[in-house]
Design a protein around this motif. Structure first.
Motif, PDB file in Angstrom:
ATOM      1  N   VAL A  34     -12.195  -5.132   6.095  1.00  0.00           N
ATOM      2  CA  VAL A  34     -10.934  -4.690   5.505  1.00  0.00           C
ATOM      3  C   VAL A  34     -10.024  -4.231   6.637  1.00  0.00           C
ATOM      4  O   VAL A  34     -10.411  -3.415   7.471  1.00  0.00           O
ATOM      5  CB  VAL A  34     -11.154  -3.567   4.489  1.00  0.00           C
ATOM      6  CG1 VAL A  34      -9.810  -3.058   3.981  1.00  0.00           C
ATOM      7  CG2 VAL A  34     -11.997  -4.076   3.324  1.00  0.00           C
ATOM      8  N   VAL A  35      -8.800  -4.733   6.647  1.00  0.00           N
ATOM      9  CA  VAL A  35      -7.860  -4.413   7.729  1.00  0.00           C
ATOM     10  C   VAL A  35      -6.888  -3.336   7.299  1.00  0.00           C
ATOM     11  O   VAL A  35      -6.663  -2.351   8.013  1.00  0.00           O
ATOM     12  CB  VAL A  35      -7.104  -5.674   8.176  1.00  0.00           C
ATOM     13  CG1 VAL A  35      -6.077  -5.330   9.253  1.00  0.00           C
ATOM     14  CG2 VAL A  35      -8.067  -6.717   8.686  1.00  0.00           C
ATOM     15  N   ASP A  36      -6.272  -3.485   6.132  1.00  0.00           N
ATOM     16  CA  ASP A  36      -5.225  -2.559   5.725  1.00  0.00           C
ATOM     17  C   ASP A  36      -5.029  -2.683   4.227  1.00  0.00           C
ATOM     18  O   ASP A  36      -5.391  -3.682   3.589  1.00  0.00           O
ATOM     19  CB  ASP A  36      -3.920  -2.868   6.452  1.00  0.00           C
ATOM     20  CG  ASP A  36      -2.899  -1.729   6.290  1.00  0.00           C
ATOM     21  OD1 ASP A  36      -3.305  -0.649   5.850  1.00  0.00           O
ATOM     22  OD2 ASP A  36      -1.718  -1.967   6.592  1.00  0.00           O
ATOM     23  N   SER A  44     -11.677 -17.010  11.504  1.00  0.00           N
ATOM     24  CA  SER A  44     -11.031 -15.736  11.187  1.00  0.00           C
ATOM     25  C   SER A  44      -9.720 -16.048  10.471  1.00  0.00           C
ATOM     26  O   SER A  44      -8.873 -16.763  10.992  1.00  0.00           O
ATOM     27  CB  SER A  44     -10.758 -14.935  12.467  1.00  0.00           C
ATOM     28  OG  SER A  44     -10.044 -13.761  12.154  1.00  0.00           O
ATOM     29  N   THR A  45      -9.573 -15.518   9.243  1.00  0.00           N
ATOM     30  CA  THR A  45      -8.349 -15.721   8.481  1.00  0.00           C
ATOM     31  C   THR A  45      -8.082 -14.481   7.630  1.00  0.00           C
ATOM     32  O   THR A  45      -8.929 -13.586   7.553  1.00  0.00           O
ATOM     33  CB  THR A  45      -8.456 -16.985   7.589  1.00  0.00           C
ATOM     34  OG1 THR A  45      -7.194 -17.246   6.998  1.00  0.00           O
ATOM     35  CG2 THR A  45      -9.503 -16.789   6.508  1.00  0.00           C
ATOM     36  N   SER A  46      -6.930 -14.416   7.002  1.00  0.00           N
ATOM     37  CA  SER A  46      -6.560 -13.251   6.182  1.00  0.00           C
ATOM     38  C   SER A  46      -6.227 -13.713   4.766  1.00  0.00           C
ATOM     39  O   SER A  46      -5.539 -14.727   4.587  1.00  0.00           O
ATOM     40  CB  SER A  46      -5.344 -12.534   6.783  1.00  0.00           C
ATOM     41  OG  SER A  46      -5.641 -12.020   8.063  1.00  0.00           O
ATOM     42  N   ARG A  93      -6.875   5.382  -6.298  1.00  0.00           N
ATOM     43  CA  ARG A  93      -6.151   6.618  -6.092  1.00  0.00           C
ATOM     44  C   ARG A  93      -5.219   6.525  -4.888  1.00  0.00           C
ATOM     45  O   ARG A  93      -4.084   6.997  -4.924  1.00  0.00           O
ATOM     46  CB  ARG A  93      -7.168   7.755  -5.905  1.00  0.00           C
ATOM     47  CG  ARG A  93      -6.538   9.136  -5.687  1.00  0.00           C
ATOM     48  CD  ARG A  93      -7.591  10.223  -5.549  1.00  0.00           C
ATOM     49  NE  ARG A  93      -8.414  10.031  -4.371  1.00  0.00           N
ATOM     50  CZ  ARG A  93      -9.679   9.613  -4.380  1.00  0.00           C
ATOM     51  NH1 ARG A  93     -10.269   9.306  -5.534  1.00  0.00           N
ATOM     52  NH2 ARG A  93     -10.369   9.457  -3.241  1.00  0.00           N
ATOM     53  N   ASP A  94      -5.703   5.932  -3.813  1.00  0.00           N
ATOM     54  CA  ASP A  94      -4.905   5.783  -2.597  1.00  0.00           C
ATOM     55  C   ASP A  94      -5.415   4.561  -1.835  1.00  0.00           C
ATOM     56  O   ASP A  94      -6.328   3.851  -2.284  1.00  0.00           O
ATOM     57  CB  ASP A  94      -4.969   7.047  -1.740  1.00  0.00           C
ATOM     58  CG  ASP A  94      -6.385   7.488  -1.447  1.00  0.00           C
ATOM     59  OD1 ASP A  94      -7.273   6.594  -1.378  1.00  0.00           O
ATOM     60  OD2 ASP A  94      -6.628   8.689  -1.258  1.00  0.00           O
ATOM     61  N   SER A  95      -4.810   4.321  -0.671  1.00  0.00           N
ATOM     62  CA  SER A  95      -5.166   3.121   0.090  1.00  0.00           C
ATOM     63  C   SER A  95      -6.608   3.151   0.574  1.00  0.00           C
ATOM     64  O   SER A  95      -7.287   2.125   0.586  1.00  0.00           O
ATOM     65  CB  SER A  95      -4.222   2.957   1.286  1.00  0.00           C
ATOM     66  OG  SER A  95      -4.322   4.078   2.166  1.00  0.00           O
ATOM     67  N   ASP A  96      -7.088   4.338   0.949  1.00  0.00           N
ATOM     68  CA  ASP A  96      -8.478   4.419   1.401  1.00  0.00           C
ATOM     69  C   ASP A  96      -9.431   4.045   0.283  1.00  0.00           C
ATOM     70  O   ASP A  96     -10.409   3.315   0.486  1.00  0.00           O
ATOM     71  CB  ASP A  96      -8.795   5.832   1.902  1.00  0.00           C
ATOM     72  CG  ASP A  96      -8.075   6.144   3.221  1.00  0.00           C
ATOM     73  OD1 ASP A  96      -7.703   5.175   3.921  1.00  0.00           O
ATOM     74  OD2 ASP A  96      -7.882   7.337   3.529  1.00  0.00           O
ATOM     75  N   ALA A  97      -9.115   4.536  -0.923  1.00  0.00           N
ATOM     76  CA  ALA A  97      -9.963   4.211  -2.077  1.00  0.00           C
ATOM     77  C   ALA A  97      -9.872   2.719  -2.395  1.00  0.00           C
ATOM     78  O   ALA A  97     -10.872   2.082  -2.759  1.00  0.00           O
ATOM     79  CB  ALA A  97      -9.536   5.045  -3.283  1.00  0.00           C
ATOM     80  N   ALA A  98      -8.669   2.148  -2.278  1.00  0.00           N
ATOM     81  CA  ALA A  98      -8.501   0.717  -2.554  1.00  0.00           C
ATOM     82  C   ALA A  98      -9.340  -0.114  -1.593  1.00  0.00           C
ATOM     83  O   ALA A  98      -9.970  -1.101  -1.978  1.00  0.00           O
ATOM     84  CB  ALA A  98      -7.032   0.339  -2.439  1.00  0.00           C
ATOM     85  N   GLU A  99      -9.366   0.296  -0.343  1.00  0.00           N
ATOM     86  CA  GLU A  99     -10.162  -0.452   0.639  1.00  0.00           C
ATOM     87  C   GLU A  99     -11.639  -0.391   0.292  1.00  0.00           C
ATOM     88  O   GLU A  99     -12.376  -1.361   0.481  1.00  0.00           O
ATOM     89  CB  GLU A  99      -9.916   0.123   2.034  1.00  0.00           C
ATOM     90  CG  GLU A  99      -8.506  -0.126   2.561  1.00  0.00           C
ATOM     91  CD  GLU A  99      -8.262   0.529   3.910  1.00  0.00           C
ATOM     92  OE1 GLU A  99      -9.226   1.141   4.446  1.00  0.00           O
ATOM     93  OE2 GLU A  99      -7.136   0.445   4.433  1.00  0.00           O
ATOM     94  N   GLN A 100     -12.093   0.740  -0.216  1.00  0.00           N
ATOM     95  CA  GLN A 100     -13.501   0.891  -0.573  1.00  0.00           C
ATOM     96  C   GLN A 100     -13.882   0.058  -1.792  1.00  0.00           C
ATOM     97  O   GLN A 100     -15.061  -0.235  -2.001  1.00  0.00           O
ATOM     98  CB  GLN A 100     -13.818   2.370  -0.824  1.00  0.00           C
ATOM     99  CG  GLN A 100     -13.655   3.274   0.380  1.00  0.00           C
ATOM    100  CD  GLN A 100     -14.601   2.902   1.512  1.00  0.00           C
ATOM    101  OE1 GLN A 100     -15.748   2.509   1.270  1.00  0.00           O
ATOM    102  NE2 GLN A 100     -14.101   3.005   2.746  1.00  0.00           N
ATOM    103  N   GLU A 101     -12.896  -0.313  -2.603  1.00  0.00           N
ATOM    104  CA  GLU A 101     -13.162  -1.042  -3.841  1.00  0.00           C
ATOM    105  C   GLU A 101     -13.317  -2.549  -3.639  1.00  0.00           C
ATOM    106  O   GLU A 101     -13.709  -3.259  -4.565  1.00  0.00           O
ATOM    107  CB  GLU A 101     -12.035  -0.793  -4.844  1.00  0.00           C
ATOM    108  CG  GLU A 101     -11.985   0.627  -5.375  1.00  0.00           C
ATOM    109  CD  GLU A 101     -13.197   0.943  -6.243  1.00  0.00           C
ATOM    110  OE1 GLU A 101     -13.718   0.012  -6.891  1.00  0.00           O
ATOM    111  OE2 GLU A 101     -13.646   2.103  -6.241  1.00  0.00           O
ATOM    112  N   VAL A 102     -12.968  -3.047  -2.459  1.00  0.00           N
ATOM    113  CA  VAL A 102     -13.027  -4.499  -2.222  1.00  0.00           C
ATOM    114  C   VAL A 102     -14.481  -4.960  -2.183  1.00  0.00           C
ATOM    115  O   VAL A 102     -15.308  -4.402  -1.459  1.00  0.00           O
ATOM    116  CB  VAL A 102     -12.323  -4.860  -0.904  1.00  0.00           C
ATOM    117  CG1 VAL A 102     -12.442  -6.365  -0.641  1.00  0.00           C
ATOM    118  CG2 VAL A 102     -10.862  -4.440  -0.956  1.00  0.00           C
ATOM    119  N   ARG A 103     -14.796  -5.997  -2.996  1.00  0.00           N
ATOM    120  CA  ARG A 103     -16.142  -6.526  -3.091  1.00  0.00           C
ATOM    121  C   ARG A 103     -16.189  -7.956  -2.523  1.00  0.00           C
ATOM    122  O   ARG A 103     -15.193  -8.631  -2.380  1.00  0.00           O
ATOM    123  CB  ARG A 103     -16.614  -6.538  -4.545  1.00  0.00           C
ATOM    124  CG  ARG A 103     -16.670  -5.173  -5.176  1.00  0.00           C
ATOM    125  CD  ARG A 103     -17.814  -4.330  -4.544  1.00  0.00           C
ATOM    126  NE  ARG A 103     -17.882  -3.013  -5.156  1.00  0.00           N
ATOM    127  CZ  ARG A 103     -17.316  -1.939  -4.649  1.00  0.00           C
ATOM    128  NH1 ARG A 103     -16.600  -2.038  -3.525  1.00  0.00           N
ATOM    129  NH2 ARG A 103     -17.425  -0.764  -5.236  1.00  0.00           N
TER     130      ARG A 103
END
Length: 222
Positions: A216-218, A172-174, A183-193
């Motif tokens: 995705v943590v934050d 486990s690492t970050s 558009r916002d942080s929620d959208a940014a989290e959804q964009e992570v591939r």
């Protein structure tokens, strides 16, 4: 020092045997206790001239039973005991015999325990050598696992070998993934591939690890 004591100190085992020359009923002082004595005359005198005695204190406190030498007697003499002394002697002799038997039993028990420890130690050493020789013989003759099964069935150590074991590790690492145009942080989290995370891992010096999944943590605004 009285003449009697000086005379006792001069006695030897080869002569009158020291303490055993003291008559029963004589008044002696041993270790600060003064009383009438009964001497054990049954056992040989110890190498140090020690002899077992039972002393009935003049103040009628508890009987003292000790193994003493002439040098431990600080006073010897006194008036002869009266008629009352005759029935007392057997009780003192009994106490004397009981203490001597107890000391002898304790010594014999200590010697038996020491002998048992020695036998156990020698047996353990012999078994360790036997097992080591058996393992070496089995290796030299390329014996299979049936040899180890035989040893295990007889509660004997089996051969021990070294192995290289491949292990699958879950770490486990970050890492930080840059997401642009969200558009916002929620959208940014959804964009992570998956590929974004692998690239971020490579940039963080974690290249070569097999990425199975990620959470995705934050997300923070840059």
């Amino acid at each position: 020092m009285s003449a009697a004591v000086a005379e006792l100190e001069g006695l030897t085992v080869a002569g009158i045997e020291g303490v055993r020359s003291i008559p029963d009923g004589a008044v002696v002082e041993i270790g600060g206790v003064r009383g009438r004595v009964v001497v054990d005359r049954s056992a040989p005198v110890g190498d140090d001239g020690g002899v077992w005695v039972a002393v009935l204190p003049l103040d009628c406190s508890g009987v003292v039973v000790e193994c003493v030498t002439a040098r431990q007697i600080t006073r010897c003499g006194g008036n002869r005991a009266g008629a009352w002394w005759v029935p007392v002697v057997p009780a003192l002799q009994l106490a004397l015999a009981a203490r001597i038997d107890a000391e002898k039993s304790a010594q014999e028990l200590a010697e038996a325990r020491a002998a048992l420890r020695d036998v156990s130690s020698r047996h353990e050493s012999a078994m360790d050598k036997l097992v080591a020789d058996a393992h070496e013989w089995a290796d030299d003759n390329d014996l299979c696992s049936r040899f180890d099964e035989f040893m295990e069935d007889h509660n004997l150590p089996t051969r021990l070998k070294d192995f290289d074991v491949e292990v699958s590790v879950r770490l486990s690492t970050s890492v930080t993934v840059r997401v642009s145009g969200a558009r916002d942080s929620d959208a940014a989290e959804q964009e992570v591939r998956h590929s974004d995370v692998e690239e971020a891992m490579a940039n963080s010096g974690l290249a070569g690890l097999n990425l199975e999944d990620f959470d995705v943590v934050d997300a923070e605004l840059v």
